[in-house]
Design a protein around this motif. Structure first.
Motif, PDB file in Angstrom:
ATOM      1  N   LYS A  79       0.810  -1.219   0.000  1.00 15.94           N
ATOM      2  CA  LYS A  79       0.000   0.000   0.000  1.00 15.94           C
ATOM      3  C   LYS A  79       0.844   1.270   0.000  1.00 15.94           C
ATOM      4  CE  LYS A  79      -3.704   0.124  -0.118  1.00 15.94           C
ATOM      5  NZ  LYS A  79      -4.576   0.029  -1.318  1.00 15.94           N
ATOM      6  N   PHE A  80       2.117   1.179   0.441  1.00 17.10           N
ATOM      7  CA  PHE A  80       2.950   2.378   0.534  1.00 17.10           C
ATOM      8  C   PHE A  80       4.370   2.083   0.070  1.00 17.10           C
ATOM      9  CE2 PHE A  80      -0.371   2.896   3.677  1.00 17.10           C
ATOM     10  CZ  PHE A  80      -0.801   4.192   3.456  1.00 17.10           C
ATOM     11  N   LEU A  81       4.889   2.958  -0.798  1.00 13.75           N
ATOM     12  CA  LEU A  81       6.289   2.917  -1.205  1.00 13.75           C
ATOM     13  C   LEU A  81       6.907   4.273  -0.881  1.00 13.75           C
ATOM     14  CD1 LEU A  81       8.819   1.824  -2.605  1.00 13.75           C
ATOM     15  CD2 LEU A  81       7.827   2.519  -4.806  1.00 13.75           C
ATOM     16  N   TYR A  82       7.818   4.285   0.085  1.00 15.40           N
ATOM     17  CA  TYR A  82       8.538   5.505   0.463  1.00 15.40           C
ATOM     18  C   TYR A  82       9.833   5.583  -0.347  1.00 15.40           C
ATOM     19  CZ  TYR A  82       5.512   6.349   4.515  1.00 15.40           C
ATOM     20  OH  TYR A  82       4.437   6.623   5.333  1.00 15.40           O
ATOM     21  N   VAL A  83      10.171   6.784  -0.809  1.00 17.14           N
ATOM     22  CA  VAL A  83      11.353   6.928  -1.653  1.00 17.14           C
ATOM     23  C   VAL A  83      11.994   8.295  -1.405  1.00 17.14           C
ATOM     24  CG1 VAL A  83       9.963   7.781  -3.595  1.00 17.14           C
ATOM     25  CG2 VAL A  83      12.210   6.795  -4.034  1.00 17.14           C
ATOM     26  N   SER A  84      13.328   8.348  -1.442  1.00 17.06           N
ATOM     27  CA  SER A  84      14.024   9.637  -1.315  1.00 17.06           C
ATOM     28  C   SER A  84      13.997  10.336  -2.677  1.00 17.06           C
ATOM     29  CB  SER A  84      15.466   9.419  -0.858  1.00 17.06           C
ATOM     30  OG  SER A  84      16.176   8.644  -1.801  1.00 17.06           O
ATOM     31  N   PRO A  85      13.967  11.666  -2.699  1.00 14.02           N
ATOM     32  CA  PRO A  85      13.844  12.393  -3.973  1.00 14.02           C
ATOM     33  C   PRO A  85      14.987  12.124  -4.936  1.00 14.02           C
ATOM     34  CG  PRO A  85      14.349  13.892  -2.155  1.00 14.02           C
ATOM     35  CD  PRO A  85      13.994  12.581  -1.547  1.00 14.02           C
ATOM     36  N   GLU A  86      16.180  11.803  -4.408  1.00 11.50           N
ATOM     37  CA  GLU A  86      17.337  11.541  -5.273  1.00 11.50           C
ATOM     38  C   GLU A  86      17.131  10.303  -6.156  1.00 11.50           C
ATOM     39  OE1 GLU A  86      18.543  14.199  -2.100  1.00 11.50           O
ATOM     40  OE2 GLU A  86      17.540  12.248  -2.036  1.00 11.50           O
ATOM     41  N   ARG A  87      16.268   9.389  -5.725  1.00 12.52           N
ATOM     42  CA  ARG A  87      16.025   8.156  -6.490  1.00 12.52           C
ATOM     43  C   ARG A  87      15.150   8.392  -7.719  1.00 12.52           C
ATOM     44  NH1 ARG A  87      19.655   4.850  -6.107  1.00 12.52           N
ATOM     45  NH2 ARG A  87      20.662   6.837  -5.744  1.00 12.52           N
ATOM     46  N   LEU A  88      14.364   9.470  -7.707  1.00 11.96           N
ATOM     47  CA  LEU A  88      13.326   9.660  -8.724  1.00 11.96           C
ATOM     48  C   LEU A  88      13.872   9.771 -10.141  1.00 11.96           C
ATOM     49  CD1 LEU A  88      11.064  12.275  -6.907  1.00 11.96           C
ATOM     50  CD2 LEU A  88      10.778   9.798  -6.976  1.00 11.96           C
ATOM     51  N   SER A  89      15.049  10.381 -10.285  1.00 12.95           N
ATOM     52  CA  SER A  89      15.564  10.657 -11.626  1.00 12.95           C
ATOM     53  C   SER A  89      16.388   9.504 -12.197  1.00 12.95           C
ATOM     54  CB  SER A  89      16.411  11.940 -11.604  1.00 12.95           C
ATOM     55  OG  SER A  89      17.466  11.818 -10.678  1.00 12.95           O
ATOM     56  N   THR A  90      16.573   8.417 -11.443  1.00 11.97           N
ATOM     57  CA  THR A  90      17.358   7.298 -11.965  1.00 11.97           C
ATOM     58  C   THR A  90      16.564   6.535 -13.021  1.00 11.97           C
ATOM     59  OG1 THR A  90      16.584   5.730 -10.277  1.00 11.97           O
ATOM     60  CG2 THR A  90      18.525   7.064  -9.748  1.00 11.97           C
ATOM     61  N   GLU A  91      17.286   6.015 -13.988  1.00  6.10           N
ATOM     62  CA  GLU A  91      16.639   5.283 -15.087  1.00  6.10           C
ATOM     63  C   GLU A  91      15.877   4.067 -14.563  1.00  6.10           C
ATOM     64  OE1 GLU A  91      17.912   2.982 -19.248  1.00  6.10           O
ATOM     65  OE2 GLU A  91      19.377   4.206 -18.152  1.00  6.10           O
ATOM     66  N   LEU A  92      16.472   3.369 -13.592  1.00  7.00           N
ATOM     67  CA  LEU A  92      15.829   2.180 -13.042  1.00  7.00           C
ATOM     68  C   LEU A  92      14.495   2.526 -12.391  1.00  7.00           C
ATOM     69  CD1 LEU A  92      15.824  -0.810 -12.213  1.00  7.00           C
ATOM     70  CD2 LEU A  92      17.163  -0.170 -10.182  1.00  7.00           C
ATOM     71  N   PHE A  93      14.474   3.585 -11.588  1.00  4.89           N
ATOM     72  CA  PHE A  93      13.235   3.960 -10.901  1.00  4.89           C
ATOM     73  C   PHE A  93      12.154   4.357 -11.906  1.00  4.89           C
ATOM     74  CE2 PHE A  93      10.268   6.823  -8.893  1.00  4.89           C
ATOM     75  CZ  PHE A  93       9.993   6.193  -7.680  1.00  4.89           C
ATOM     76  N   GLN A  94      12.518   5.187 -12.882  1.00  2.00           N
ATOM     77  CA  GLN A  94      11.517   5.671 -13.831  1.00  2.00           C
ATOM     78  C   GLN A  94      10.954   4.530 -14.686  1.00  2.00           C
ATOM     79  OE1 GLN A  94      12.341   9.225 -15.948  1.00  2.00           O
ATOM     80  NE2 GLN A  94      12.879  10.374 -14.113  1.00  2.00           N
ATOM     81  N   LYS A  95      11.788   3.533 -14.961  1.00  2.00           N
ATOM     82  CA  LYS A  95      11.318   2.385 -15.735  1.00  2.00           C
ATOM     83  C   LYS A  95      10.357   1.525 -14.921  1.00  2.00           C
ATOM     84  CE  LYS A  95      13.049  -1.734 -18.173  1.00  2.00           C
ATOM     85  NZ  LYS A  95      14.265  -2.522 -18.518  1.00  2.00           N
ATOM     86  N   LYS A  96      10.697   1.263 -13.666  1.00  4.37           N
ATOM     87  CA  LYS A  96       9.918   0.348 -12.835  1.00  4.37           C
ATOM     88  C   LYS A  96       8.640   0.978 -12.283  1.00  4.37           C
ATOM     89  CE  LYS A  96      12.306  -3.475 -12.928  1.00  4.37           C
ATOM     90  NZ  LYS A  96      11.708  -4.754 -13.376  1.00  4.37           N
ATOM     91  N   ILE A  97       8.680   2.274 -12.003  1.00  8.20           N
ATOM     92  CA  ILE A  97       7.509   2.902 -11.383  1.00  8.20           C
ATOM     93  C   ILE A  97       6.312   2.891 -12.332  1.00  8.20           C
ATOM     94  CG2 ILE A  97       8.001   5.293 -12.098  1.00  8.20           C
ATOM     95  CD1 ILE A  97       6.691   4.183  -8.653  1.00  8.20           C
ATOM     96  N   GLN A  98       6.582   2.879 -13.643  1.00  9.49           N
ATOM     97  CA  GLN A  98       5.500   2.958 -14.611  1.00  9.49           C
ATOM     98  C   GLN A  98       4.578   1.736 -14.596  1.00  9.49           C
ATOM     99  OE1 GLN A  98       6.640   4.455 -18.630  1.00  9.49           O
ATOM    100  NE2 GLN A  98       8.681   4.731 -17.741  1.00  9.49           N
ATOM    101  N   VAL A  99       5.090   0.595 -14.124  1.00 11.19           N
ATOM    102  CA  VAL A  99       4.269  -0.620 -14.134  1.00 11.19           C
ATOM    103  C   VAL A  99       3.427  -0.753 -12.866  1.00 11.19           C
ATOM    104  CG1 VAL A  99       5.944  -1.780 -15.607  1.00 11.19           C
ATOM    105  CG2 VAL A  99       6.066  -2.101 -13.127  1.00 11.19           C
ATOM    106  N   LEU A 100       3.654   0.136 -11.881  1.00  9.30           N
ATOM    107  CA  LEU A 100       2.875   0.065 -10.654  1.00  9.30           C
ATOM    108  C   LEU A 100       1.568   0.843 -10.792  1.00  9.30           C
ATOM    109  CD1 LEU A 100       5.607   0.556  -7.884  1.00  9.30           C
ATOM    110  CD2 LEU A 100       4.779  -1.573  -8.902  1.00  9.30           C
ATOM    111  N   ARG A 101       0.576   0.395 -10.040  1.00  9.68           N
ATOM    112  CA  ARG A 101      -0.705   1.095 -10.025  1.00  9.68           C
ATOM    113  C   ARG A 101      -0.673   2.119  -8.882  1.00  9.68           C
ATOM    114  NH1 ARG A 101      -6.730  -1.672  -9.493  1.00  9.68           N
ATOM    115  NH2 ARG A 101      -7.918   0.247  -9.844  1.00  9.68           N
TER     116      ARG A 101
END
Length: 388
Positions: A79-101
């Protein structure tokens, strides 16, 4: 109702529940962006104790660990994914976050996104890019303090569809603010802690002072420990847990301690050194009395503090020529020719850099932050926490 919203609520005013309850009622996962690992760990552990699936991604994690977290979020009904702002711009994060609802996006300590704010962090500017993947998902921005300029800036930078502010009164009737002039701050500190029982936070400016004052309190029969950003994660966890569970009564800390740490029964917050701004003071003083019971925010002040504060302003805003010199020294330090270094990553030791160039650490740190704001370089969050 699905509207972008800015929530202005005092410390202890229940900001966390404003997103935790709606997220539980929605399908999907709530993405919570927050600047401190300590805050993440605190909230994730609290949710887990209630049987709610929550996890986090932060800078110290390996690629494999991050992939495991995303798999758990995708397959495990988190239900919750906590993330630091520095992670947001990484290629891995941007690729994986798109498949989550994603059901909603929460930006905690949202004043950090504003260049008018007292604690601006350039990494926060990347948050709006996440919205492009989830155009219909609402954003909830939360902060305990914001001037009118910061209020407007937060909503603009997070691309609010329309302005929408929920503001709770900042008055804390249970919290007394006290300024006490004294030339002997340690004696006053002892008097305060002996007069007002219960847990306390003592804020100072330097790491060395945290240990010195904690030792002083222990020698005078008051259980105390010290806390700053230079400690290992294991030490931070142990010290915070001892304090939160009342094994240790007083935590002596730099401003690395406090943002979002959930301890309701703090009876006194004592500032031995002046913070940089009224907003920073209000945030830190607000750690006291979150349970609604009587509490005190006490500032110990003497005439030399004004001189120190003026010097700190000079250190925080070095002259243009000095910033140019630091940039040139960086090129020499990494042995880079003109026009080289774009998109490269280098290990950087701030203390070694200062020593080799015979330059003072505080204005150098400020010059690096200004160069980052101008887009000439990017700093890791480890360096960002170096002086806290």
């Amino acid at each position: 109702e699905g509207n972008d919203t800015l929530g202005l609520m005092p410390t202890g005013g229940g900001k966390s529940i404003t997103f935790q309850v709606p997220a539980m009622a929605k399908e999907g996962i709530c993405l919570v962006i927050t600047p401190l690992i300590a805050l993440m760990k605190d909230q994730v552990s609290n949710l887990k104790r209630k049987g709610i699936k929550a996890t986090m991604i932060y800078s110290a994690m390996s690629r494999e660990e991050i992939l495991t977290v995303f798999d758990n979020c995708y397959f495990g009904d988190y239900k919750f994914l906590y993330v630091s702002p520095e992670r947001l711009s990484t290629e891995l994060f941007q690729k994986k976050i798109q498949v989550l609802r994603v059901s909603m996006i929460v930006v905690d300590e949202s004043h950090c996104i504003s260049q008018w704010g007292y604690d601006f962090r350039p990494s926060y500017l990347k948050i709006a890019e996440i919205r492009h993947y989830f155009p219909s998902v609402p954003v909830l921005a939360l902060t305990a303090t914001a001037t009118p300029e910061v209020v407007d800036d937060i909503q603009e930078k997070l691309q609010f569809r329309q302005k929408n502010i929920f503001q709770k009164s900042f008055e804390r009737k249970n919290l007394a603010y006290v300024v006490r002039r004294t030339e002997d701050k340690l004696s006053q500190l002892l008097r305060i802690l002996n007069s007002v029982k219960g847990t306390s936070v003592v804020y100072v400016r330097s790491r060395n002072r945290t240990k010195e004052i904690a030792d002083f309190l222990n020698q005078n029969g008051i259980s105390a420990d010290f806390f700053h950003a230079g400690l290992s994660d294991e030490e931070k966890d142990r010290k915070q847990n001892d304090w939160k569970s009342d094994i240790c009564r007083v935590i002596v800390a730099t401003n690395a301690c406090g943002m979002g740490i959930d301890k309701a029964d703090v009876r006194t917050v004592v500032h031995i050194d002046l913070p940089d701004s009224i907003e920073a003071y209000f945030q830190e003083a607000g750690r006291a009395g979150r349970d609604g019971e009587k509490a005190f925010a006490i500032l110990l002040y003497n005439e030399s503090d004004a001189t120190k504060l003026k010097k700190r302003i000079a250190d925080n805003f070095p002259q243009k020529d000095f910033i140019y010199k630091v940039y040139e020294c960086l090129g020499n330090y990494f042995e880079l020719g003109v026009g080289f270094g774009l998109e490269k990553i280098y290990a950087f030791n701030l203390h070694d850099f200062c020593k080799k160039n015979a330059l003072p650490i505080n204005p150098i740190y400020s010059a690096l932050k200004i160069l980052e704001l101008l887009g000439y370089l990017a700093l890791t969050e480890e360096l960002d926490n170096l002086l806290k």
